[in-house]
Design an enzyme around this catalytic site. Sequence first.
Site, PDB file in Angstrom:
ATOM      1  N   SER A  44       0.835  -1.207   0.000  1.00 41.45           N
ATOM      2  CA  SER A  44       0.000   0.000   0.000  1.00 41.45           C
ATOM      3  C   SER A  44       0.862   1.245   0.000  1.00 41.45           C
ATOM      4  O   SER A  44       1.973   1.244   0.558  1.00 41.45           O
ATOM      5  CB  SER A  44      -0.910   0.024   1.224  1.00 41.45           C
ATOM      6  OG  SER A  44      -1.566   1.275   1.360  1.00 41.45           O
ATOM      7  N   TYR A  55      -2.501  -0.070  10.217  1.00 38.93           N
ATOM      8  CA  TYR A  55      -2.542  -0.557   8.834  1.00 38.93           C
ATOM      9  C   TYR A  55      -1.265  -0.149   8.094  1.00 38.93           C
ATOM     10  O   TYR A  55      -0.646  -0.968   7.405  1.00 38.93           O
ATOM     11  CB  TYR A  55      -3.771   0.016   8.140  1.00 38.93           C
ATOM     12  CG  TYR A  55      -3.975  -0.430   6.709  1.00 38.93           C
ATOM     13  CD1 TYR A  55      -4.572  -1.648   6.424  1.00 38.93           C
ATOM     14  CD2 TYR A  55      -3.590   0.384   5.652  1.00 38.93           C
ATOM     15  CE1 TYR A  55      -4.777  -2.044   5.112  1.00 38.93           C
ATOM     16  CE2 TYR A  55      -3.787  -0.006   4.335  1.00 38.93           C
ATOM     17  CZ  TYR A  55      -4.387  -1.215   4.067  1.00 38.93           C
ATOM     18  OH  TYR A  55      -4.589  -1.614   2.757  1.00 38.93           O
TER      19      TYR A  55
END
Length: 328
Positions: free
Chosen positions: A220, A233
Amino acid sequence: MDDRFEPAAERIADQERRIQAEVDAKDARSGGDSEGGAVQAGARKYPEPPFPKQHQTKPGDEAALDPAPMYDAPFWKGSGKLDGMAAIVTGGDSGIGRAVAVLFAREGCDVAICHLDEEGDAENTKAAVEAEGRKAIVLKGDVSDPAFSEAVVKATLDAFGRLDVVVPNAAFQEHVEALEDLTFEHFDRTLKTNLYGYFNLVKAAVPHLKAGGSIVMTGSVTGILGNQDLLDYSMTKGGIHAFARSLGTHLAPRGIRVNVVAPGPVWTPLNPADKDAEATSKFGSQTVMKRPAQPEEIAPAFVFLASPQCSSYITGEVLPIIGGYGGG
């Protein structure tokens, strides 16, 4: 101080103010906004914000998203890049995982689709793979359980007789506005899914991968740039990047390549199952392209990194696909 330099300094200050005044005037006429809508540079037009306001409960339902994510890439012509291979895709029921499964199938690959509890989405992905003329199996379970990963690998070998590509993709994402709001349970769930899940699958799969096999992980942009509301995250995604870089070196002598695709915002159930309805309506608008990616815009990178025809000299790389640099 020598006053010889004062006239030049005053001239430059006047010039700076004149330049500023010209820009300010243009900003006032345009309202301060850049011209045009979202960037459309693809094979077909993609949806752009604002989207209908919507929120979902986890883990999210692709069938309920409005507009429906675009995953089937009708313009993509298969050319046997993964011919005769078999793959495992966790989180393969929807979003990026579904798009990857479909393009893998179009390139000649059978696919094991792993999911948590989204049976309808998983069956739709299975049907899409089979429509490409390839075999698919659906496996329901928790990727943080090592026994599930072992069972997935065994089921894949039983169904297809081989394993060539592994795509750890399943993720848990939930924002917090303050560090104090990040509970141990929340933090633990994120790490268990996003890090333990990747480790479990890779450890179970590697003994069955042969030279020419590959692992393509989903990272990501948050693992590169961080995100103020996705503390846990972002940590896991940065960990995935480091894991892949290290594992790529570790497995290189066996002829197994390991790489990462690191997307920016992508229109999948993951995000409306995290953000509130208002934030979802603006999702992706902060990127240079002023819109989120559609899953079919991310999946080709997985094909590229999985195929020994395309990327035989690439391992340990992190490929960002984030819609440009410099967005707000």
